[in-house]
Structures are given as structure tokens and as C-alpha cells.
Write a protein that holds these residues in place. Structure first.
Motif, PDB file in Angstrom:
ATOM      1  N   ASN A  34      -0.843  15.922  -5.985  1.00 28.00           N
ATOM      2  CA  ASN A  34      -0.992  16.085  -7.429  1.00 28.00           C
ATOM      3  C   ASN A  34      -0.838  14.745  -8.136  1.00 28.00           C
ATOM      4  O   ASN A  34      -1.567  14.446  -9.094  1.00 28.00           O
ATOM      5  N   PHE A  35       0.108  13.935  -7.670  1.00 25.98           N
ATOM      6  CA  PHE A  35       0.246  12.565  -8.184  1.00 25.98           C
ATOM      7  C   PHE A  35      -1.008  11.751  -7.881  1.00 25.98           C
ATOM      8  O   PHE A  35      -1.542  11.036  -8.745  1.00 25.98           O
ATOM      9  N   ALA A  36      -1.501  11.864  -6.646  1.00 28.83           N
ATOM     10  CA  ALA A  36      -2.605  11.016  -6.189  1.00 28.83           C
ATOM     11  C   ALA A  36      -3.897  11.281  -6.943  1.00 28.83           C
ATOM     12  O   ALA A  36      -4.680  10.352  -7.169  1.00 28.83           O
ATOM     13  N   VAL A  37      -4.140  12.537  -7.349  1.00 29.12           N
ATOM     14  CA  VAL A  37      -5.389  12.830  -8.052  1.00 29.12           C
ATOM     15  C   VAL A  37      -5.397  12.149  -9.420  1.00 29.12           C
ATOM     16  O   VAL A  37      -6.430  11.616  -9.867  1.00 29.12           O
ATOM     17  N   SER A  38      -4.249  12.092 -10.091  1.00 24.86           N
ATOM     18  CA  SER A  38      -4.171  11.370 -11.366  1.00 24.86           C
ATOM     19  C   SER A  38      -4.191   9.865 -11.147  1.00 24.86           C
ATOM     20  O   SER A  38      -4.877   9.118 -11.869  1.00 24.86           O
ATOM     21  N   PHE A  39      -3.443   9.401 -10.156  1.00 21.24           N
ATOM     22  CA  PHE A  39      -3.395   7.968  -9.851  1.00 21.24           C
ATOM     23  C   PHE A  39      -4.779   7.450  -9.469  1.00 21.24           C
ATOM     24  O   PHE A  39      -5.147   6.316  -9.804  1.00 21.24           O
ATOM     25  N   SER A  40      -5.569   8.304  -8.781  1.00 21.92           N
ATOM     26  CA  SER A  40      -6.926   7.910  -8.366  1.00 21.92           C
ATOM     27  C   SER A  40      -7.850   7.787  -9.565  1.00 21.92           C
ATOM     28  O   SER A  40      -8.722   6.908  -9.596  1.00 21.92           O
ATOM     29  N   ILE A  41      -7.695   8.677 -10.555  1.00 20.73           N
ATOM     30  CA  ILE A  41      -8.549   8.593 -11.740  1.00 20.73           C
ATOM     31  C   ILE A  41      -8.148   7.406 -12.606  1.00 20.73           C
ATOM     32  O   ILE A  41      -9.005   6.685 -13.137  1.00 20.73           O
ATOM     33  N   ILE A  42      -6.842   7.179 -12.761  1.00 21.97           N
ATOM     34  CA  ILE A  42      -6.401   5.990 -13.491  1.00 21.97           C
ATOM     35  C   ILE A  42      -6.994   4.745 -12.837  1.00 21.97           C
ATOM     36  O   ILE A  42      -7.569   3.885 -13.506  1.00 21.97           O
ATOM     37  N   CYS A  43      -6.855   4.639 -11.534  1.00 21.29           N
ATOM     38  CA  CYS A  43      -7.463   3.586 -10.702  1.00 21.29           C
ATOM     39  C   CYS A  43      -7.474   2.209 -11.371  1.00 21.29           C
ATOM     40  O   CYS A  43      -8.475   1.804 -11.969  1.00 21.29           O
ATOM     41  N   ILE A  44      -6.375   1.499 -11.230  1.00 16.91           N
ATOM     42  CA  ILE A  44      -6.275   0.155 -11.799  1.00 16.91           C
ATOM     43  C   ILE A  44      -7.333  -0.790 -11.233  1.00 16.91           C
ATOM     44  O   ILE A  44      -7.646  -1.818 -11.837  1.00 16.91           O
ATOM     45  N   LEU A  45      -7.908  -0.426 -10.077  1.00 18.76           N
ATOM     46  CA  LEU A  45      -8.970  -1.246  -9.483  1.00 18.76           C
ATOM     47  C   LEU A  45     -10.327  -0.953 -10.104  1.00 18.76           C
ATOM     48  O   LEU A  45     -11.307  -1.635  -9.797  1.00 18.76           O
ATOM     49  N   SER A  46     -10.393   0.043 -10.971  1.00 17.73           N
ATOM     50  CA  SER A  46     -11.624   0.354 -11.678  1.00 17.73           C
ATOM     51  C   SER A  46     -11.532  -0.187 -13.103  1.00 17.73           C
ATOM     52  O   SER A  46     -12.054  -1.254 -13.412  1.00 17.73           O
ATOM     53  N   GLY A  47     -10.835   0.522 -13.973  1.00 12.27           N
ATOM     54  CA  GLY A  47     -10.723   0.069 -15.355  1.00 12.27           C
ATOM     55  C   GLY A  47     -10.053  -1.281 -15.495  1.00 12.27           C
ATOM     56  O   GLY A  47     -10.449  -2.106 -16.336  1.00 12.27           O
ATOM     57  N   GLY A  48      -9.028  -1.535 -14.678  1.00 11.25           N
ATOM     58  CA  GLY A  48      -8.306  -2.801 -14.770  1.00 11.25           C
ATOM     59  C   GLY A  48      -9.166  -4.002 -14.459  1.00 11.25           C
ATOM     60  O   GLY A  48      -8.908  -5.104 -14.967  1.00 11.25           O
ATOM     61  N   THR A 229      -4.334 -11.746 -34.597  1.00  7.91           N
ATOM     62  CA  THR A 229      -3.578 -10.488 -34.537  1.00  7.91           C
ATOM     63  C   THR A 229      -4.472  -9.334 -34.117  1.00  7.91           C
ATOM     64  O   THR A 229      -4.116  -8.541 -33.239  1.00  7.91           O
ATOM     65  N   TRP A 230      -5.657  -9.270 -34.726  1.00  7.96           N
ATOM     66  CA  TRP A 230      -6.563  -8.173 -34.406  1.00  7.96           C
ATOM     67  C   TRP A 230      -7.085  -8.262 -32.980  1.00  7.96           C
ATOM     68  O   TRP A 230      -7.222  -7.260 -32.290  1.00  7.96           O
ATOM     69  N   VAL A 231      -7.365  -9.467 -32.521  1.00  6.98           N
ATOM     70  CA  VAL A 231      -7.917  -9.579 -31.170  1.00  6.98           C
ATOM     71  C   VAL A 231      -6.860  -9.200 -30.131  1.00  6.98           C
ATOM     72  O   VAL A 231      -7.192  -8.655 -29.065  1.00  6.98           O
ATOM     73  N   PHE A 232      -5.579  -9.451 -30.438  1.00 10.55           N
ATOM     74  CA  PHE A 232      -4.517  -9.005 -29.532  1.00 10.55           C
ATOM     75  C   PHE A 232      -4.434  -7.480 -29.533  1.00 10.55           C
ATOM     76  O   PHE A 232      -4.328  -6.848 -28.464  1.00 10.55           O
ATOM     77  N   LEU A 233      -4.483  -6.876 -30.717  1.00 10.22           N
ATOM     78  CA  LEU A 233      -4.421  -5.415 -30.814  1.00 10.22           C
ATOM     79  C   LEU A 233      -5.619  -4.773 -30.119  1.00 10.22           C
ATOM     80  O   LEU A 233      -5.488  -3.752 -29.428  1.00 10.22           O
ATOM     81  N   LEU A 234      -6.802  -5.369 -30.274  1.00  9.52           N
ATOM     82  CA  LEU A 234      -7.994  -4.834 -29.602  1.00  9.52           C
ATOM     83  C   LEU A 234      -7.846  -4.929 -28.084  1.00  9.52           C
ATOM     84  O   LEU A 234      -8.345  -4.074 -27.350  1.00  9.52           O
ATOM     85  N   GLY A 235      -7.130  -5.954 -27.614  1.00  7.03           N
ATOM     86  CA  GLY A 235      -6.897  -6.097 -26.179  1.00  7.03           C
ATOM     87  C   GLY A 235      -6.042  -4.993 -25.596  1.00  7.03           C
ATOM     88  O   GLY A 235      -6.054  -4.771 -24.378  1.00  7.03           O
ATOM     89  N   LEU A 236      -5.297  -4.272 -26.452  1.00  6.14           N
ATOM     90  CA  LEU A 236      -4.508  -3.132 -25.970  1.00  6.14           C
ATOM     91  C   LEU A 236      -5.406  -2.025 -25.418  1.00  6.14           C
ATOM     92  O   LEU A 236      -4.941  -1.158 -24.672  1.00  6.14           O
ATOM     93  N   LEU A 237      -6.684  -2.058 -25.791  1.00  5.03           N
ATOM     94  CA  LEU A 237      -7.609  -1.043 -25.282  1.00  5.03           C
ATOM     95  C   LEU A 237      -7.788  -1.160 -23.773  1.00  5.03           C
ATOM     96  O   LEU A 237      -8.123  -0.175 -23.118  1.00  5.03           O
ATOM     97  N   LEU A 238      -7.564  -2.358 -23.201  1.00  5.21           N
ATOM     98  CA  LEU A 238      -7.661  -2.500 -21.731  1.00  5.21           C
ATOM     99  C   LEU A 238      -6.662  -1.587 -21.025  1.00  5.21           C
ATOM    100  O   LEU A 238      -7.077  -0.740 -20.224  1.00  5.21           O
ATOM    101  N   PRO A 239      -5.351  -1.684 -21.275  1.00  5.18           N
ATOM    102  CA  PRO A 239      -4.427  -0.753 -20.609  1.00  5.18           C
ATOM    103  C   PRO A 239      -4.567   0.683 -21.081  1.00  5.18           C
ATOM    104  O   PRO A 239      -4.443   1.613 -20.270  1.00  5.18           O
ATOM    105  N   ILE A 240      -4.841   0.887 -22.362  1.00  3.40           N
ATOM    106  CA  ILE A 240      -4.975   2.262 -22.872  1.00  3.40           C
ATOM    107  C   ILE A 240      -6.166   2.954 -22.226  1.00  3.40           C
ATOM    108  O   ILE A 240      -6.088   4.113 -21.810  1.00  3.40           O
ATOM    109  N   TYR A 241      -7.298   2.255 -22.131  1.00  3.99           N
ATOM    110  CA  TYR A 241      -8.494   2.838 -21.516  1.00  3.99           C
ATOM    111  C   TYR A 241      -8.322   3.006 -20.010  1.00  3.99           C
ATOM    112  O   TYR A 241      -8.891   3.925 -19.420  1.00  3.99           O
ATOM    113  N   THR A 242      -7.550   2.104 -19.396  1.00  2.00           N
ATOM    114  CA  THR A 242      -7.347   2.189 -17.940  1.00  2.00           C
ATOM    115  C   THR A 242      -6.365   3.303 -17.595  1.00  2.00           C
ATOM    116  O   THR A 242      -6.618   4.120 -16.704  1.00  2.00           O
TER     117      THR A 242
END
Length: 515
Positions: A34-48, A229-242
Motif C-alpha cells: 500500500n505504501f509502495a503504490v503511492s511511493f511509485s506514483i510520487i516517483c521522485i525519479l519522474s517529477g523530480g 520572491t515570485w520565482v522562488f514561490l513558483l519553484g515550490l511547484l516542483l515539490p508540490i507537483y512531484t
């Protein structure tokens, strides 16, 4: 799963029966699965990796060193609040049921549509990301392939079809592969980090906490020219989207042993481990980059540029192969999540052709029609949206920018409802995983604040069309609800309806061979 006793099985089935549903799916997933199915979708090697330019062409090193943990915390607050609800209501398509039980038919229906639209489009987006990674690592360098719409769609059809076929063949095989995916992501992320550290010219730790502004041409136009400031806040989309997709733990509740205990733990642990290993991997990559200014200019090609410049070709290709397999397995787990959402919504009549979509194969004990329907829709979405543009922007790009907004909206609706339903007749019994009222309400409020932030960031240029798409979707859903669904859609069974379903439950379980 030798520790899964008959008593445990009866308890899982009793919880499901109490909500008016039959045990049609097969409980073959352990707590790790059950952990692995979520961890696989998060997949830091994909979105990250595929979205890395949002950081390197934004606020630079600080977007990783500071922005990554901050963005991961935003995802974490959603996961904690959802875990509390999932323990009380462990069903397939969990978000839809939570939205209905804690609110009403309309909030459940709206949650289902937001989640379903997000899941179908994110499946397409994940596999498109896999396509571009394949093209950059093997397709163009080794096979001389050119990026055309036909090449992209054929590639998508092949890999999505393979993902659907594995899901078709049963949750046992799917769970084995997602279990493997969990280990593969861990190992590959650590190996990539070690390779990056070994290949680094120097260890400028300070660059992880150095704010830059690479918006506009200096960052390959990944972000339009804007303030630091805005470009830093926009960069938060990387971890949020991943760090999203952890709702898969809830979607596979009816296939998970001791679900009321396992699902919340799977959800939270997938976020925490992805955040930690993603941070190690990405910090190591930033330290390897020979020149941050030059890296920013590469835009979306930054990962391949840095790897080509610093890493031995053979080692690089081995890592690329492991990353490619991980990304394919990410799509595999997403097909599982999409199909369970379609199945759960359909068994209550929420979709056209619901009877067919909610059918469970007695041979494979899987939602065969839902699996293939979700997979085909994802490919058709990419194909159709790639052919149409608004101005110079393909509709595909515009819709994908809405995807995570839709998903987080589907998270926020039941969480907000839970904030007000706690202790009332709608939610007077908690599951075994219980934060307590004060802690849950704190995380619920933080989730609402985080949702506002995600929406504001998600509609900024170059994704400003996301605002119109989101508002348009809300208007269309409102029209459909009041014109059609309000009179037709009954929602999940509640109260006396649960008791009336007991004969149907027994017949449904007999039909699929459930003892």
C-alpha cells in the motif's frame, strides 16, 4: 502475509459491508504494498527529474535547498489530514466516499469529478514525461528518433497499453511490480546521488541556500520575467507537483490487508520517504552542476546537460535505464489508481455505462473495463490536446497545468468537510489511526491555506490559462449537476440503504468467488 488472519479478514470485510459494499476486489496488498503504490506514483525519479527546471531556471540552488522541504511540507499536511479520514472510511475511490459521507451527494460527486479528471490527465502527463525522458536518454542519441506527434502517441499507446495489461492480470502481479518499484526508486535515487557527488568538481554547499532570479531569458524562459520572491514561490511547484498521488493508498483500500491501519500509514510514509530521498538526490545534483548560470540557460534540458557534462557515459546510461523503468512503473501504479476511482464512482452510478465500468472480473478479480477505459482516455487526452492550440500554447500544456489544481481540490473538499463534520452524526466514529480532534483540525486548516497557495501559484504565467480552464470546468460541472445529476445520482449507500444491500453484497461476492 502470514500475519493476516481470518479474524483480520472478517474485520476488513465487516467494515466494507457496513458501508454497503461487497468484497469484490481481492485483498493481496500488504502494508508495504500500500505504501509502495503511492511511493511509485510520487516517483521522485519522474517529477523530480522531468520538472527540475522549475527550480534550476527559477530561484536556483535555494529552490532545492530551501524550496524542496517547504513544498514537501505542503503536501505532507494534506496527507496527514487525509490519513485521518482514510482510517475511518477505507474504501476504493476513497476521496469520493469521504466527500459524500462527510458532506452530501453533490460534494461527493464534485470530489469524484475533480479527482477523476486529475487522475486521467496526470496519467497522460506522467507517460508523456516518460516519453521525453526516453527520447533524451535513448530515443534520439541511440535510435535517431525525432519528436513528432505520431511518435509520441505511438510510444504512449505502447507503454500505457502494457501498464493496463499488467493491471488487467490481477492486483497480485501489480503489487509485486510496485513493491519492486519502491525498492528500485530508493536504490536508484541513492546511486544517482552518489554518482553526482563523485562527479562534482567542488562541494559548494552554500549554493543550496543561495537565492537567484533566473526568470526570463536567463533561465531559458521556463518562467516569464518576474521578481525574485515570485520565482522562488513558483519553484515550490516542483515539490508540490512531484509529491502527489499518495491518494493511491486510499484508492486501493479494498485490496489492502488491515486497511484501516495500513492505508493511513502508507499514505504518510510515502510522502515522508519521497521527501527525504528526493532532497538527498536533488541536493546532490545541484552540487554536481558545474555552473549554475549556465545550468539555468538550459531550461528543461538541464538534467541531460549536467549528466552529459559530468558523468561517465556507461554509468550514465545504467542510471538512465533504471530511471526509465521507474517512470514506467510510476505510470503502472497510476493506472491502478485511476481504475479504482472509476470503479468506485461507477458502482454508485456516477458515470455513463456505470454497470460495465463497475464490473469486476471473476478470473482476475480486477476492474478490467475501468482499467482499459482510464488508460485509453489518458492516451486520447494527450493525442487530442496535442493537436489543438490556444495562441502558441498547446491545449495539452494548458490542461496539464490544471491537473494538480484539480487533484488538490479533490483532496481539499473532503478535508474541509471533515473539519466541520468532526463529532457530528456524519463523523462520530474515528478509525484506529486517530490524531485527535485538535491535531486533525490544525492540519485541515493548514490544508485549506495550502490549497489557496497552490491555486494562486498554479494560475500564474505561463500557466495563466489554468484559471479559465478551472473556472470553466466549475461552470460546466454546475450545469451538469443541476440539469441532470441532481435528480439521477443517488450517491453512496447511507443509513437504511446499507441494510437493504446485504443480499446484493452476498450475491456479488459469490459471483467473484469470495468465500
Amino acid at each position: 502475509m502470514s500475519d493476516y488472519t481470518e479474524v483480520d479478514k472478517k474485520q476488513d470485510m465487516q467494515i466494507l459491508h457496513s458501508m454497503g459494499y461487497a468484497q469484490e476486489l481481492e485483498r493481496r496488498m500488504s502494508q508495504f504494498s500500500n505504501f509502495a503504490v503511492s511511493f511509485s506514483i510520487i516517483c521522485i525519479l519522474s517529477g523530480g527529474i522531468n520538472s527540475l527546471a522549475q527550480a534550476t531556471s527559477g530561484a536556483g540552488g535555494a529552490a532545492i535547498g530551501i524550496g524542496w522541504p517547504l513544498g514537501c511540507f505542503i503536501s505532507f499536511v494534506f496527507a496527514v489530514a487525509m490519513a485521518q479520514i482514510s482510517s475511518a472510511y477505507p474504501t476504493a475511490g476513497g476521496l469520493y466516499h469521504w466527500g459524500s459521507i462527510l458532506g452530501n451527494r453533490f460534494t461527493g460527486w464534485l470530489t469524484a469529478w475533480f479527482n477523476l479528471l486529475g487522475l486521467v490527465t496526470v496519467l497522460g502527463a506522467i507517460n508523456v514525461g516518460t516519453y521525453y525522458f526516453f527520447m533524451g536518454s535513448f530515443g534520439t542519441p541511440y535510435f535517431g528518433l525525432e519528436d513528432t506527434t505520431m511518435t509520441r502517441i505511438v510510444f504512449l499507446a505502447i507503454i500505457t497499453g502494457a501498464q493496463a495489461l499488467v493491471n488487467h492480470m490481477g492486483i497480485g502481479l501489480t503489487a509485486k511490480l510496485t513493491d519492486f518499484s519502491g525498492y528500485l526508486i530508493f536504490v536508484t535515487a541513492i546511486l544517482l546521488a552518489l554518482v553526482c557527488l563523485a562527479a562534482a568538481d567542488t562541494y559548494e554547499i552554500s549554493r543550496l541556500f543561495t537565492f537567484s532570479n533566473y526568470s526570463g531569458e536567463t533561465g531559458g524562459n521556463v518562467w516569464p520575467q518576474t521578481s525574485g520572491t515570485w520565482v522562488f514561490l513558483l519553484g515550490l511547484l516542483l515539490p508540490i507537483y512531484t509529491i502527489t498521488g499518495y491518494d493511491a493508498s486510499a484508492h486501493t483500500s479494498e485490496e489492502t490487508v488491515k486497511a484501516a491501519h495500513s492505508v493511513p500509514r502508507g499514505m504518510i510514509s510515502s510522502v515522508l520517504w519521497a521527501a527525504l530521498f528526493g532532497y538527498i538526490m536533488l541536493c546532490s545534483f545541484v552540487l554536481m552542476i558545474p555552473d549554475m548560470d549556465e545550468a539555468a540557460k538550459q531550461g528543461w534540458n538541464v538534467f541531460f546537460w549536467a549528466m552529459d557534462a559530468q558523468v561517465n557515459p556507461i554509468i550514465k546510461d545504467v542510471l538512465y535505464l533504471a530511471i526509465f523503468v521507474s517512470q514506467w512503473l510510476c505510470g503502472l501504479a497510476t493506472v491502478t489508481s485511476v481504475s479504482r476511482m472509476i470503479f468506485a464512482f461507477s458502482r454508485d452510478g456516477g458515470l455513463p455505462a456505470s454497470k460495465a465500468l463497475s464490473k469486476v472480473s471473476p478470473t482476475y478479480r480486477t476492474t478490467v473495463v475501468a482499467i482499459w477505459t482510464g488508460s485509453i482516455l489518458a492516451v486520447l487526452f494527450v493525442w487530442g490536446s496535442s493537436l489543438v492550440s490556444i495562441g502558441d500554447t498547446p491545449v495539452y500544456t494548458i490542461v496539464v497545468s490544471c491537473t494538480v489544481i484539480f487533484l488538490f481540490f479533490s483532496f481539499a473538499i473532503p478535508i474541509t468537510l471533515g473539519l466541520f463534520a468532526w463529532g457530528t452524526s456524519k463523523w462520530d466514529k474515528m478509525g484506529p489511526w486517530n490524531l485527535g480532534e485538535g491535531m486533525f483540525k490544525l492540519f485541515a486548516i493548514l490544508s485549506i491555506v495550502a490549497m489557496v497557495l497552490i491555486f494562486v501559484l498554479g494560475i500564474q504565467p505561463p500557466n495563466d490559462w489554468a484559471l479559465y480552464i478551472t473556472v470553466g470546468f466549475l461552470i460546466v460541472t454546475g450545469i451538469i449537476w443541476f440539469a441532470f445529476e441532481n435528480r439521477r445520482f443517488r450517491g453512496p449507500p447511507i443509513g437504511d440503504e446499507v441494510a437493504r444491500r446485504q443480499a446484493e453484497i452476498a450475491a456479488a461476492e459469490k459471483a467473484v468467488g469470495e468465500a
